[in-house]
Design a protein around this motif. Structure first.
Motif, PDB file in Angstrom:
ATOM      1  N   GLY A 290       0.814  -1.213   0.000  1.00  0.00           N
ATOM      2  CA  GLY A 290       0.000   0.000   0.000  1.00  0.00           C
ATOM      3  C   GLY A 290       0.839   1.251   0.000  1.00  0.00           C
ATOM      4  N   SER A 291       1.925   1.246   0.781  1.00  0.00           N
ATOM      5  CA  SER A 291       2.749   2.446   0.860  1.00  0.00           C
ATOM      6  C   SER A 291       3.628   2.623  -0.370  1.00  0.00           C
ATOM      7  N   GLY A 292       3.979   1.500  -0.983  1.00  0.00           N
ATOM      8  CA  GLY A 292       4.839   1.589  -2.161  1.00  0.00           C
ATOM      9  C   GLY A 292       6.252   2.004  -1.849  1.00  0.00           C
ATOM     10  N   ASP A 293       6.692   1.816  -0.607  1.00  0.00           N
ATOM     11  CA  ASP A 293       8.039   2.240  -0.222  1.00  0.00           C
ATOM     12  C   ASP A 293       9.100   1.351  -0.849  1.00  0.00           C
ATOM     13  N   PHE A 294      10.206   1.978  -1.152  1.00  0.00           N
ATOM     14  CA  PHE A 294      11.364   1.291  -1.715  1.00  0.00           C
ATOM     15  C   PHE A 294      12.516   1.566  -0.765  1.00  0.00           C
ATOM     16  N   THR A 295      13.005   0.544  -0.086  1.00  0.00           N
ATOM     17  CA  THR A 295      14.025   0.765   0.931  1.00  0.00           C
ATOM     18  C   THR A 295      15.215  -0.161   0.729  1.00  0.00           C
ATOM     19  N   VAL A 296      16.304   0.218   1.355  1.00  0.00           N
ATOM     20  CA  VAL A 296      17.511  -0.593   1.372  1.00  0.00           C
ATOM     21  C   VAL A 296      17.768  -1.015   2.809  1.00  0.00           C
ATOM     22  N   ASP A 297      18.029  -2.296   3.008  1.00  0.00           N
ATOM     23  CA  ASP A 297      18.270  -2.820   4.345  1.00  0.00           C
ATOM     24  C   ASP A 297      19.672  -2.415   4.799  1.00  0.00           C
ATOM     25  N   LYS A 298      19.762  -1.307   5.519  1.00  0.00           N
ATOM     26  CA  LYS A 298      21.060  -0.785   5.945  1.00  0.00           C
ATOM     27  C   LYS A 298      21.798  -1.763   6.849  1.00  0.00           C
ATOM     28  N   GLU A 299      21.042  -2.530   7.626  1.00  0.00           N
ATOM     29  CA  GLU A 299      21.680  -3.471   8.543  1.00  0.00           C
ATOM     30  C   GLU A 299      22.416  -4.578   7.798  1.00  0.00           C
ATOM     31  N   ASN A 300      22.010  -4.832   6.563  1.00  0.00           N
ATOM     32  CA  ASN A 300      22.598  -5.936   5.808  1.00  0.00           C
ATOM     33  C   ASN A 300      23.493  -5.474   4.662  1.00  0.00           C
ATOM     34  N   ASP A 302      26.552  -4.947   4.676  1.00  0.00           N
ATOM     35  CA  ASP A 302      27.818  -5.683   4.710  1.00  0.00           C
ATOM     36  C   ASP A 302      27.609  -7.177   4.923  1.00  0.00           C
ATOM     37  N   LYS A 303      26.376  -7.627   4.771  1.00  0.00           N
ATOM     38  CA  LYS A 303      26.083  -9.041   5.024  1.00  0.00           C
ATOM     39  C   LYS A 303      26.770  -9.938   3.997  1.00  0.00           C
ATOM     40  N   VAL A 304      26.734  -9.541   2.732  1.00  0.00           N
ATOM     41  CA  VAL A 304      27.374 -10.333   1.683  1.00  0.00           C
ATOM     42  C   VAL A 304      28.837  -9.927   1.591  1.00  0.00           C
ATOM     43  N   LYS A 305      29.720 -10.854   1.899  1.00  0.00           N
ATOM     44  CA  LYS A 305      31.161 -10.626   1.800  1.00  0.00           C
ATOM     45  C   LYS A 305      31.709 -11.530   0.700  1.00  0.00           C
ATOM     46  N   PHE A 306      32.528 -10.947  -0.156  1.00  0.00           N
ATOM     47  CA  PHE A 306      33.038 -11.699  -1.296  1.00  0.00           C
ATOM     48  C   PHE A 306      34.448 -12.218  -1.027  1.00  0.00           C
ATOM     49  N   GLN A 307      34.749 -13.370  -1.630  1.00  0.00           N
ATOM     50  CA  GLN A 307      36.078 -13.947  -1.477  1.00  0.00           C
ATOM     51  C   GLN A 307      36.830 -14.048  -2.791  1.00  0.00           C
ATOM     52  N   SER A 308      36.158 -13.864  -3.915  1.00  0.00           N
ATOM     53  CA  SER A 308      36.856 -13.849  -5.204  1.00  0.00           C
ATOM     54  C   SER A 308      36.000 -13.146  -6.243  1.00  0.00           C
ATOM     55  N   VAL A 309      36.669 -12.625  -7.283  1.00  0.00           N
ATOM     56  CA  VAL A 309      35.981 -11.906  -8.346  1.00  0.00           C
ATOM     57  C   VAL A 309      36.693 -12.181  -9.658  1.00  0.00           C
ATOM     58  N   SER A 310      35.918 -12.227 -10.739  1.00  0.00           N
ATOM     59  CA  SER A 310      36.465 -12.409 -12.078  1.00  0.00           C
ATOM     60  C   SER A 310      35.673 -11.512 -13.025  1.00  0.00           C
ATOM     61  N   SER A 311      36.301 -11.113 -14.140  1.00  0.00           N
ATOM     62  CA  SER A 311      35.654 -10.183 -15.068  1.00  0.00           C
ATOM     63  C   SER A 311      35.775 -10.680 -16.504  1.00  0.00           C
ATOM     64  N   GLY A 312      34.712 -10.463 -17.272  1.00  0.00           N
ATOM     65  CA  GLY A 312      34.740 -10.700 -18.709  1.00  0.00           C
ATOM     66  C   GLY A 312      34.779  -9.377 -19.437  1.00  0.00           C
ATOM     67  N   ARG A 313      34.429  -9.405 -20.713  1.00  0.00           N
ATOM     68  CA  ARG A 313      34.463  -8.160 -21.474  1.00  0.00           C
ATOM     69  C   ARG A 313      33.496  -7.135 -20.908  1.00  0.00           C
ATOM     70  N   SER A 314      32.272  -7.564 -20.612  1.00  0.00           N
ATOM     71  CA  SER A 314      31.252  -6.613 -20.145  1.00  0.00           C
ATOM     72  C   SER A 314      30.413  -7.211 -19.020  1.00  0.00           C
ATOM     73  N   HIS A 315      31.044  -8.030 -18.170  1.00  0.00           N
ATOM     74  CA  HIS A 315      30.312  -8.585 -17.036  1.00  0.00           C
ATOM     75  C   HIS A 315      31.276  -8.941 -15.911  1.00  0.00           C
ATOM     76  N   ILE A 316      30.690  -9.159 -14.722  1.00  0.00           N
ATOM     77  CA  ILE A 316      31.447  -9.456 -13.505  1.00  0.00           C
ATOM     78  C   ILE A 316      30.806 -10.663 -12.841  1.00  0.00           C
ATOM     79  N   LEU A 317      31.636 -11.544 -12.299  1.00  0.00           N
ATOM     80  CA  LEU A 317      31.154 -12.679 -11.523  1.00  0.00           C
ATOM     81  C   LEU A 317      31.913 -12.691 -10.202  1.00  0.00           C
TER      82      LEU A 317
END
Length: 579
Positions: A290-300, A302-317
């Motif tokens: 009903g309110s139509g609010d769009f929010t970001v969970d500030k508490e979370n 930093d919840k997702v922590k990454f341990q590795s990253v790789s890149s292609g021409r136009s994308h990231i994994l």
């Protein structure tokens, strides 16, 4: 039971073999269990513990910068470990951990477009004029020598702050760099990672559910109208105080929640507006009650922590420390989308071991499943936090022990995946839905492979080679054994861009070669005059391009530097260098 029973049943080598499977908290708890474990894992003095902590933070086996660890290679060391040990042969691992954490800086060079280097000449006024490739006073094409990227790395108020400012790894895509911190945060340089190109995202004709767009439309349509008038831009809409004189006054901003969410997600590196943090879609919350609010969970945040990253021409994994995969794979994808594989075992029983990006697709190694590749995924739907990849499993790549165990893989263009086994006697290629053996006249056992676009690098226990890959075929006649200026040095890591290559040696030196197009500076060997006439290592090719055919040493002023990692893609290059 004697007091020696634990030492006899769990000798130090067995304990050390188990450490990679334990979290930092587990290690601390184990060190407090008894005197034996405390001696092995004492945070103040244990070399065994600090070596393992180093590997967890800086020697990850989960990305395509390193090979998978082989059961037959008991003395495996990552490139970073090897170089640091060569540089500081007598220092304990606790000291090497500190050196790697606080003394490593990010350097970039190459094309200035899209602020992909992490800076521009306008925002970095202290850049020496000699490192800028100009063609006239107003045309600035690129940076021709390694330049340290502005990074808030001297703040030491807390451990978390230090971890945020300590760079664990860097990957290069076609239009940007991706920077992973020791704390697990992921950043991106420049204004775009995709350059407006499609990556291995939703299949053609589909698009992800966009909560921003959907809720803006919902809010505007559901707003109560006054005198038949609709809201104007900025949330202002007209009202009548009398029946004859319409007035306008500011009303509550319809888009306030969206603007606040965008503000929260637009996190830039302190002191550098050209490096921003990447988040995942998981933290966005939508209220359609009903309110139509769009929010970001500030508490979370930093919840997702990454341990590795790789890149292609136009994308990231990226791979999180919880074993989840996230993909940024198209011009409309601002937050990472979590990827799942329908009908495959769960991450709890069959975790992802290593990730890699090809030119226009992804490949991951999954425990007891094998190599899994995909070039598209389903579009993300409303109220969903993950979506399924349209994947294929490369046949017979799930062997987990013995000579046939897959110990490394590499990705080139157009779903060409190369892989090697523990035996290291042959190279295999998956292309056009079939696996082929590739016979090349290389000297020694193949221990590591690296691929990007149209170049494959092959590391043996004796030498390093490159070979071209065109139209799903290895062009055997292009096989080249790489020779360096210093015969005592050896190449341990290599990365390629569109037309250039950068290599890292066991002594921490950088070598580059290839085509430097349009004065972009991607080789890092100085300006054209220095390359062609000063050092006489290259030649002019076309109006604004320079070619260097053999590996040439990259200098950083007159400093005897030590580099720990290199990466290249597009028309730019980056390195992590000790200062």
């Amino acid at each position: 039971m004697s007091h020696h029973s634990i030492e006899h049943s769990l000798p130090p080598d067995i304990v050390e073999a188990a450490l990679p499977y334990l979290s930092l908290g587990d290690l601390r708890n184990l060190s407090l269990t008894n005197k034996y474990f405390h001696k092995l894992l004492d945070f103040n003095s244990s070399s065994t513990l600090w070596h393992e902590l180093f590997r967890k933070s800086f020697g990850s086996l989960h990305s395509d910068t390193e090979p998978l660890e082989s059961s037959q290679n008991s003395h495996y060391m990552s490139c970073c470990e090897l170089i640091l040990r060569n540089r500081y042969p007598d220092e304990p691992w606790s000291k090497l951990y500190q050196i790697r954490s606080f003394n490593t800086k990010l350097y970039t060079w190459g094309s200035l477009k899209h602020a992909r280097l992490g800076y521009t000449t306008a925002t970095y006024p202290s850049l020496p004029a000699g490192v800028i490739n100009n063609a006239g006073m107003r045309l600035q094409f690129g940076i021709n020598s390694p330049v340290q990227v502005p990074w808030e790395s001297d703040i030491r108020e807390s451990a978390s702050t230090s971890d945020d400012n300590s760079i664990a790894s860097v990957a290069a895509g076609g239009f940007s760099f991706q920077i992973l911190t020791k704390s697990g945060k992921l950043y991106m340089t420049g204004s775009t990672y995709s350059g407006g190109h499609r990556g291995p995202g939703p299949v053609e004709g589909q698009s992800d559910y966009n909560p921003f767009q959907h809720l803006i439309t919902h809010a505007e349509r559901s707003l109560t109208l006054f005198n038949g008038r609709t809201p104007r831009r900025g949330g202002v809409f007209p009202i009548n105080t009398t029946s004859s004189m319409p007035l306008e006054r500011p009303h509550e901003n319809l888009y306030a929640s969206f603007e606040e969410a965008e503000r929260i997600l637009d996190q830039k590196l302190a002191g550098n507006k050209h490096i921003r943090r990447l988040f995942t879609r998981d933290i966005i919350q939508v209220d359609m009650t009903g309110s139509g609010d769009f929010t970001v969970d500030k508490e979370n945040l930093d919840k997702v922590k990454f341990q590795s990253v790789s890149s292609g021409r136009s994308h990231i994994l990226a791979l999180s420390d919880q074993g989840d995969l996230y993909s940024w794979d198209g011009p409309d994808v601002e937050q990472g989308i979590r990827i799942v594989f329908n009908e495959l075992p769960t991450k709890e029983t069959n975790p992802v071991i290593k990730i890699g990006c090809g030119w226009n697709y992804n490949c991951v190694s999954i425990f007891d499943v094998g190599l899994v590749v995909w070039s598209s995924r389903n579009a993300l739907k409303e109220n969903e936090l993950s979506t399924a990849a349209n994947y294929k499993v490369i046949p017979n790549t799930n062997v987990m022990s013995g000579d046939d165990k897959i110990v490394d893989f590499a990705c080139c263009a157009n779903m060409c995946v190369f892989f090697i086994t523990a035996k290291g006697d042959e190279l295999r290629l998956f292309a056009n839905d079939a696996v082929h053996k590739v016979i090349l006249p290389v000297d020694g056992r193949i221990v590591k492979i690296v691929g990007c676009y149209t170049v494959l690098a092959i590391f043996t226990d004796h030498s390093c080679y490159t070979v071209n890959v065109l139209e799903d075929q290895v062009v055997t006649r292009t096989l080249v054994k790489l020779e360096l200026e210093d015969p005592e040095d050896m190449i341990v890591s290599l990365s390629t861009g569109d037309y250039h290559t950068v290599a890292l040696t066991s002594n921490g030196k950088i070598y580059t070669w290839g085509l430097e197009s349009e004065l972009c500076g991607c080789l890092g060997l100085g300006d054209r005059e220095e390359i062609v006439h000063g050092r006489q290592i290259g030649s002019i090719e076309h109006l604004r391009s320079t070619r260097v055919t053999k590996p040439a040493l990259v200098n950083i002023g007159n400093v005897d530097y030590t580099c720990l990692a290199v990466t290249a893609a597009g028309w730019q290059t980056a390195a992590l260098i000790l200062t």
